[in-house]
Design an enzyme around this catalytic site. Structure first.
Site, PDB file in Angstrom:
ATOM      1  N   ARG A  25      -0.246  -8.630  13.649  1.00 11.21           N
ATOM      2  CA  ARG A  25      -0.902  -7.442  12.757  1.00 11.21           C
ATOM      3  C   ARG A  25      -1.610  -8.297  11.707  1.00 11.21           C
ATOM      4  O   ARG A  25      -2.805  -7.820  11.164  1.00 11.21           O
ATOM      5  CB  ARG A  25       0.364  -6.729  12.125  1.00 11.21           C
ATOM      6  CG  ARG A  25       0.934  -5.830  12.936  1.00 11.21           C
ATOM      7  CD  ARG A  25       2.326  -5.401  12.445  1.00 11.21           C
ATOM      8  NE  ARG A  25       2.231  -4.347  11.321  1.00 11.21           N
ATOM      9  CZ  ARG A  25       3.153  -4.250  10.294  1.00 11.21           C
ATOM     10  NH1 ARG A  25       4.427  -4.815  10.482  1.00 11.21           N
ATOM     11  NH2 ARG A  25       2.890  -3.443   9.512  1.00 11.21           N
ATOM     12  N   LYS A  60       0.943  -1.253  -0.135  1.00 13.08           N
ATOM     13  CA  LYS A  60      -0.048  -0.059   0.132  1.00 13.08           C
ATOM     14  C   LYS A  60       0.609   1.341  -0.034  1.00 13.08           C
ATOM     15  O   LYS A  60       0.581   2.285  -0.588  1.00 13.08           O
ATOM     16  CB  LYS A  60      -0.959   0.130   1.231  1.00 13.08           C
ATOM     17  CG  LYS A  60      -1.894  -1.327   1.462  1.00 13.08           C
ATOM     18  CD  LYS A  60      -2.960  -1.111   2.441  1.00 13.08           C
ATOM     19  CE  LYS A  60      -2.284  -0.887   3.806  1.00 13.08           C
ATOM     20  NZ  LYS A  60      -1.552  -2.142   4.137  1.00 13.08           N
ATOM     21  N   ARG A  81      11.523  -1.549  10.500  1.00 11.67           N
ATOM     22  CA  ARG A  81      10.525  -1.215  11.605  1.00 11.67           C
ATOM     23  C   ARG A  81      10.298  -1.981  12.749  1.00 11.67           C
ATOM     24  O   ARG A  81      10.678  -3.323  12.601  1.00 11.67           O
ATOM     25  CB  ARG A  81       9.142  -1.051  10.923  1.00 11.67           C
ATOM     26  CG  ARG A  81       8.962   0.262   9.867  1.00 11.67           C
ATOM     27  CD  ARG A  81       7.665   0.259   9.067  1.00 11.67           C
ATOM     28  NE  ARG A  81       6.565  -0.407   9.466  1.00 11.67           N
ATOM     29  CZ  ARG A  81       5.279  -0.303   9.168  1.00 11.67           C
ATOM     30  NH1 ARG A  81       5.157   0.100   7.955  1.00 11.67           N
ATOM     31  NH2 ARG A  81       4.096  -0.598   9.791  1.00 11.67           N
ATOM     32  N   ARG A 126      11.621  -6.393   4.890  1.00  8.91           N
ATOM     33  CA  ARG A 126      11.302  -4.878   4.582  1.00  8.91           C
ATOM     34  C   ARG A 126      12.460  -3.929   5.212  1.00  8.91           C
ATOM     35  O   ARG A 126      12.471  -4.115   6.398  1.00  8.91           O
ATOM     36  CB  ARG A 126       9.873  -4.563   4.914  1.00  8.91           C
ATOM     37  CG  ARG A 126       9.629  -3.167   4.430  1.00  8.91           C
ATOM     38  CD  ARG A 126       8.128  -3.063   4.519  1.00  8.91           C
ATOM     39  NE  ARG A 126       7.405  -2.939   5.873  1.00  8.91           N
ATOM     40  CZ  ARG A 126       6.117  -2.746   5.937  1.00  8.91           C
ATOM     41  NH1 ARG A 126       5.389  -2.591   4.813  1.00  8.91           N
ATOM     42  NH2 ARG A 126       5.603  -2.798   7.075  1.00  8.91           N
TER      43      ARG A 126
END
Ligand code: AMP
Length: 217
Positions: free
Chosen positions: A166, A17, A155, A122
């Site tokens: 999540r 996203k 992160r 990531r």
């Protein structure tokens, strides 16, 4: 609809996203409003429910009262926008409808195993927020952002245990939002995009969905 589209990007954590939202905002010259980015930039903000940081580090959703108010403020001066990370449950979707609604909802569809691979590899630029992946989309120089030269970091909530929570939150809270826009919101153009294609192919599909609506308006 005005020429500036109001777009919601839905998809699990890791579906792409952020990357697609930034490109889309550039292409249509509208703001990219990413609630996760807003909370990371305001992680210590005191609210009556505690700080966003406390929720983010557990991988849980920040309470609706806090999120809704922030989104209302961000959208109040904007004509079109790309919303990324909101709405994440049905109550937020209702709140957004009361704020004036949505033109296009794009669902980025990615299988669970792929999401886990993507999230744990990531890396994100600490300066501009651009995202990379250690294997699938590495920067030219390890640890350095191609765009702005900032440091790339992982992160906190991309740690494996938090990723599980999540994804669970997404399944329980956000999948009903996907079904709502798909089945029960005739005024919205709902488009499902295969999020496992290359970044450029995903973008071509997402862009085409928004363009169709802009041209029809
Ligand atoms: P994201 O970058 O979109 O994955 O969001 C990171 C974290 O910010 C989430 O795990 C939540 O803790 C919080 N967050 C972002 N958007 C929302 C939202 N719409 N509702 C509640 N919490 C959110």
């Amino acid at each position: 609809m005005s020429e500036n589209p109001r777009v919601v990007l839905l998809g699990a954590p890791g579906a792409g996203k952020g990357t697609q939202g930034r490109r889309l905002a550039d292409a249509f010259d509208v703001d990219h409003v990413a609630t996760g980015d807003i909370f990371r930039a305001n992680a210590d903000m005191e609210t009556e429910y505690g700080t966003p940081q406390e929720y983010m580090e557990r991988g849980e959703l920040v309470p609706d009262e806090v999120v809704n108010e922030i989104v209302r403020e961000y959208l109040s001066d904007l004509d079109g926008w790309i919303l990324d990370g909101y709405p994440r449950n049905l109550a937020q979707a209702e709140y957004l409808a009361d704020l004036g609604g949505v033109d296009v909802v794009v669902h980025l569809d990615v299988a669970r195993e792929e999401l886990i691979d993507r999230l744990t590899g990531r890396r994100e630029c600490s300066e501009c927020g651009e995202t990379y992946h250690v294997d699938f989309n590495p920067p030219a120089e390890a640890g350095v952002c191609d765009d702005c030269g900032g440091d790339l970091v992982q992160r906190d909530d991309d740690a494996p245990e938090t990723v599980e929570t999540r994804l669970e939150e997404y399944h329980e809270q956000t999948e009903p939002v996907v079904h709502f826009y798909r089945d029960d919101a005739p005024e919205v153009d709902f488009v499902a995009v295969d999020g496992e294609q290359s970044l450029d192919d995903v973008f071509a599909d997402v862009r085409a969905a928004v363009e169709r609506r802009v041209e029809d308006s």
